[in-house]
Design a protein around this motif. Structure first.
Motif, PDB file in Angstrom:
ATOM      1  N   SER A   1       0.944  -3.499   1.841  1.00 21.90           N
ATOM      2  CA  SER A   1       1.644  -2.436   1.127  1.00 21.90           C
ATOM      3  C   SER A   1       2.080  -1.389   2.120  1.00 21.90           C
ATOM      4  CB  SER A   1       0.726  -1.804   0.070  1.00 21.90           C
ATOM      5  OG  SER A   1       1.400  -0.770  -0.606  1.00 21.90           O
ATOM      6  N   GLU A   2       3.324  -0.920   1.978  1.00 21.38           N
ATOM      7  CA  GLU A   2       3.821   0.082   2.895  1.00 21.38           C
ATOM      8  C   GLU A   2       4.966   0.845   2.282  1.00 21.38           C
ATOM      9  OE1 GLU A   2       5.560  -1.796   6.323  1.00 21.38           O
ATOM     10  OE2 GLU A   2       5.972  -3.586   5.195  1.00 21.38           O
ATOM     11  N   THR A   3       5.075   2.123   2.610  1.00 20.94           N
ATOM     12  CA  THR A   3       6.233   2.915   2.214  1.00 20.94           C
ATOM     13  C   THR A   3       7.304   2.687   3.254  1.00 20.94           C
ATOM     14  OG1 THR A   3       4.818   4.564   1.194  1.00 20.94           O
ATOM     15  CG2 THR A   3       7.074   5.226   1.716  1.00 20.94           C
TER      16      THR A   3
ATOM     17  N   GLY B   1      12.039   2.441  -1.374  1.00 20.43           N
ATOM     18  CA  GLY B   1      10.758   2.713  -2.006  1.00 20.43           C
ATOM     19  C   GLY B   1       9.600   2.053  -1.298  1.00 20.43           C
ATOM     20  N   THR B   2       8.532   1.798  -2.027  1.00 19.73           N
ATOM     21  CA  THR B   2       7.332   1.183  -1.489  1.00 19.73           C
ATOM     22  C   THR B   2       7.354  -0.313  -1.727  1.00 19.73           C
ATOM     23  OG1 THR B   2       6.018   3.174  -1.891  1.00 19.73           O
ATOM     24  CG2 THR B   2       4.812   1.128  -1.608  1.00 19.73           C
ATOM     25  N   ARG B   3       7.185  -1.067  -0.675  1.00 18.86           N
ATOM     26  CA  ARG B   3       7.077  -2.512  -0.805  1.00 18.86           C
ATOM     27  C   ARG B   3       5.611  -2.907  -0.785  1.00 18.86           C
ATOM     28  NH1 ARG B   3       8.829  -6.752   3.792  1.00 18.86           N
ATOM     29  NH2 ARG B   3       7.192  -8.275   3.368  1.00 18.86           N
ATOM     30  N   THR B   4       5.224  -3.754  -1.744  1.00 17.27           N
ATOM     31  CA  THR B   4       3.876  -4.289  -1.802  1.00 17.27           C
ATOM     32  C   THR B   4       3.956  -5.797  -1.935  1.00 17.27           C
ATOM     33  OG1 THR B   4       3.067  -2.285  -2.906  1.00 17.27           O
ATOM     34  CG2 THR B   4       1.671  -4.238  -3.031  1.00 17.27           C
ATOM     35  N   ASP B   5       3.337  -6.504  -1.003  1.00 22.00           N
ATOM     36  CA  ASP B   5       3.291  -7.964  -1.075  1.00 22.00           C
ATOM     37  C   ASP B   5       2.030  -8.384  -1.821  1.00 22.00           C
ATOM     38  OD1 ASP B   5       4.652  -8.495   2.266  1.00 22.00           O
ATOM     39  OD2 ASP B   5       5.625  -8.096   0.363  1.00 22.00           O
ATOM     40  N   ILE B   6       2.186  -9.240  -2.816  1.00 22.64           N
ATOM     41  CA  ILE B   6       1.051  -9.680  -3.611  1.00 22.64           C
ATOM     42  C   ILE B   6       0.861 -11.189  -3.467  1.00 22.64           C
ATOM     43  CG2 ILE B   6       1.173  -7.772  -5.239  1.00 22.64           C
ATOM     44  CD1 ILE B   6       2.669  -9.594  -7.185  1.00 22.64           C
ATOM     45  N   ALA B   7      -0.378 -11.612  -3.382  1.00 21.11           N
ATOM     46  CA  ALA B   7      -0.711 -13.031  -3.313  1.00 21.11           C
ATOM     47  C   ALA B   7      -0.904 -13.545  -4.734  1.00 21.11           C
ATOM     48  CB  ALA B   7      -1.976 -13.230  -2.496  1.00 21.11           C
ATOM     49  N   THR B   8      -0.109 -14.544  -5.129  1.00 20.20           N
ATOM     50  CA  THR B   8      -0.165 -15.083  -6.488  1.00 20.20           C
ATOM     51  C   THR B   8      -0.241 -16.598  -6.423  1.00 20.20           C
ATOM     52  OG1 THR B   8       2.195 -15.502  -6.876  1.00 20.20           O
ATOM     53  CG2 THR B   8       1.444 -13.214  -7.064  1.00 20.20           C
TER      54      THR B   8
ATOM     55  N   TYR C   1       8.640  -4.138  -5.153  1.00 14.98           N
ATOM     56  CA  TYR C   1       9.127  -2.832  -4.723  1.00 14.98           C
ATOM     57  C   TYR C   1       8.944  -1.831  -5.857  1.00 14.98           C
ATOM     58  CZ  TYR C   1      11.422  -6.137  -1.613  1.00 14.98           C
ATOM     59  OH  TYR C   1      11.665  -7.176  -0.754  1.00 14.98           O
ATOM     60  N   SER C   2       8.661  -0.590  -5.515  1.00 19.53           N
ATOM     61  CA  SER C   2       8.498   0.443  -6.529  1.00 19.53           C
ATOM     62  C   SER C   2       9.068   1.763  -6.032  1.00 19.53           C
ATOM     63  CB  SER C   2       7.025   0.610  -6.905  1.00 19.53           C
ATOM     64  OG  SER C   2       6.253   0.954  -5.772  1.00 19.53           O
ATOM     65  N   LEU C   3       9.590   2.518  -6.974  1.00 19.40           N
ATOM     66  CA  LEU C   3      10.202   3.810  -6.659  1.00 19.40           C
ATOM     67  C   LEU C   3      10.142   4.667  -7.925  1.00 19.40           C
ATOM     68  CD1 LEU C   3      11.689   5.196  -4.270  1.00 19.40           C
ATOM     69  CD2 LEU C   3      13.836   4.370  -5.252  1.00 19.40           C
ATOM     70  N   GLY C   4      10.219   5.963  -7.766  1.00 25.78           N
ATOM     71  CA  GLY C   4      10.157   6.842  -8.924  1.00 25.78           C
ATOM     72  C   GLY C   4       8.805   7.487  -9.037  1.00 25.78           C
TER      73      GLY C   4
ATOM     74  N   GLN D   1      12.310 -11.151   0.563  1.00 32.35           N
ATOM     75  CA  GLN D   1      11.164 -11.030   1.449  1.00 32.35           C
ATOM     76  C   GLN D   1       9.950 -11.809   0.957  1.00 32.35           C
ATOM     77  OE1 GLN D   1      11.689  -9.875   4.261  1.00 32.35           O
ATOM     78  NE2 GLN D   1      12.663  -7.874   4.349  1.00 32.35           N
ATOM     79  N   SER D   2      10.089 -12.544  -0.133  1.00 36.72           N
ATOM     80  CA  SER D   2       8.992 -13.382  -0.611  1.00 36.72           C
ATOM     81  C   SER D   2       8.925 -14.678   0.186  1.00 36.72           C
ATOM     82  CB  SER D   2       9.169 -13.677  -2.108  1.00 36.72           C
ATOM     83  OG  SER D   2       8.996 -12.505  -2.875  1.00 36.72           O
ATOM     84  N   ASP D   3       7.837 -15.418  -0.004  1.00 34.66           N
ATOM     85  CA  ASP D   3       7.670 -16.685   0.718  1.00 34.66           C
ATOM     86  C   ASP D   3       8.830 -17.633   0.442  1.00 34.66           C
ATOM     87  OD1 ASP D   3       5.350 -16.152   2.055  1.00 34.66           O
ATOM     88  OD2 ASP D   3       4.022 -17.099   0.585  1.00 34.66           O
TER      89      ASP D   3
END
Length: 327
Positions: free
Chosen positions: A6-8, A29-36, A44-47, A96-98
Motif C-alpha cells: 500500500s502506498e500513496t 490516489g492511494t494504491r493498495t495491492d491485495i492478494a486474492t 486505488y482509492s481517493l476522496g 498494475q494487477s498480475d
C-alpha cells in the motif's frame, strides 16, 4: 484476501513493490495491492478517508479489451473523489494487477469484483456500496450482485454488453469460450507478433474511434492504452477475451434477476449501440435506462450529463443515502 502493498502515489515518482517500472498508475490516489484467490489485484482509492467519511463509497470497474485498465473510468473517479470515497480496481491481467499466463474467465472476473468490494468494505465497514461498471464488466458486476446482494446498494451499468445480438439467455452459467480460437491465437509462431500488431498505436486509435463514434477521442487514453499493452504478459487476458471466455451465455437471465436499483447508461454513436434485448428489463421499477448523444465512453465526452443523471438516479432510487454534492 490480504493487503500486500500500500502506498500513496505520485505517478511521476518511482514506485516500489509490485509496480511496473515503465507503467504509471492509471488513476491517482492511494494504491493498495491485495492478494486474492484470483491473484494480486491493484486497487486505488481517493476522496474521503474512513475517519472523514460522510457518504457511501463508490467502486468503479473498467471494461475488458486489449487495453483495459482503470484509466477507462478516470473521469468518474476524479469527479466523485471531490465528494465521496471512490475506489477503482485493475482487473486480473490488466493495468498494475498480475498478468500471469493462466485462464481468464467470467468466473475469475466476477471473483475479482467480489474481492474489490471486500477491500472497500475493509476500509469503510460492511455497509453495501455503490458500484459502476463499464461494458463487459457490467456482466461481472451484475453476476456479483446476484451472488452477494447484501454487498450492493446500487448498480450502475455504462454501455453494458449482453443486450446485443443473439439472446444470451441460457440457464447454465457457461461462457462462449472457443478453445480452438484460443489455441490459434496462442500458437507460438505468431503469439506475440499478433498482439503487437493488435496493439500498435494506429490500431488502438481505430478501436477508440469506433468506441467514440468519432475521431475526437481522448488522446491521453490512447497514450495509456499503448503503454499498458506493452507490458510483460499483456496479451494473456485479452486472448481469453477475444476467444469468448469472458462472455456469459446466461447473462440476460442474470440481468433479469437483479432486484436492486440499476442505472443503465447507453450511448448513441459508435460500434457499441446494439441493445435490442433491453426490453427484457426496460420498464421494471428498479431499472433506470438513459441515453446520451455520445459514444460508449460517454463519461469522457459528456461527464457533466452523466454524473447529473447518475446523481438523480441515486436521489430517487436510494433516497435514504446521504446526498452527494456535485460541482
Amino acid at each position: 484476501m490480504s493487503v500486500t502493498n500500500s502506498e500513496t502515489l505520485d505517478t511521476t515518482k518511482a514506485r516500489q513493490g509490485h509496480a511496473r517500472s515503465s507503467l504509471a498508475n492509471p488513476v491517482g490516489g492511494t494504491r493498495t495491492d491485495i492478494a486474492t484467490k484470483v491473484g494480486r489485484l491493484a486497487t486505488y482509492s481517493l476522496g474521503f478517508t474512513a475517519s472523514e467519511e460522510t457518504t457511501r463509497p463508490l467502486l468503479l470497474v473498467h471494461s475488458i479489451n486489449a487495453a483495459g485498465s482503470a484509466f477507462e473510468i478516470k473521469t468518474l473517479y476524479d469527479h466523485y473523489a471531490k465528494h465521496r470515497p471512490v475506489h477503482a480496481v485493475d482487473l486480473p491481467g490488466f493495468g498494475q494487477s498480475d498478468r500471469d499466463d493462466r485462464e481468464y474467465t467470467a468466473r475469475m472476473m466476477t471473483d475479482a469484483v467480489h474481492a474489490a468490494i471486500a477491500r472497500v468494505q475493509d476500509v469503510h465497514g460492511s455497509q453495501p456500496i455503490d458500484v459502476i461498471a463499464l461494458s463487459l464488466s457490467c456482466e461481472f458486476a451484475a453476476r456479483a450482485a446476484t451472488e452477494k446482494p447484501e454487498s450492493f446498494h446500487t448498480l450502475g451499468l455504462i454501455s453494458p454488453t449482453g443486450f446485443e445480438g443473439k439472446a444470451r439467455d441460457e440457464r447454465a452459467p457457461t461462457t462462449r469460450g472457443q478453445s480452438w480460437l484460443l489455441g490459434t491465437l496462442r500458437f507460438k509462431l505468431w503469439d506475440e507478433g499478433f498482439f503487437k500488431l493488435l496493439t500498435a498505436r494506429p490500431v488502438i486509435r481505430k478501436f477508440l474511434e469506433k468506441a467514440w463514434g468519432s475521431k475526437q477521442i481522448d488522446e491521453s487514453m490512447l497514450d495509456y492504452d499503448y503503454h499498458t499493452t506493452h507490458q510483460p504478459g499483456a496479451r494473456y487476458a485479452p486472448y481469453y477475451f477475444v476467444a469468448g471466455f469472458m462472455f456469459s451465455k446466461d447473462i440476460l437471465n442474470i440481468y433479469e434477476s437483479l432486484r436492486l436499483p440499476v442505472w443503465m447508461a447507453l450511448g448513441t454513436r459508435g460500434d457499441f449501440v446494439d441493445y435490442r434485448h433491453k426490453s427484457r428489463v426496460a420498464g421494471r421499477s428498479n431499472w433506470t435506462i438513459v441515453k446520451f448523444e455520445a459514444g460508449a465512453l460517454m463519461h469522457f465526452e459528456v461527464l457533466d450529463q452523466v454524473v447529473k443523471s447518475y446523481d438523480q438516479f441515486l436521489a430517487v432510487s436510494a433516497p435514504n443515502d446521504t446526498p452527494v454534492a456535485t460541482a
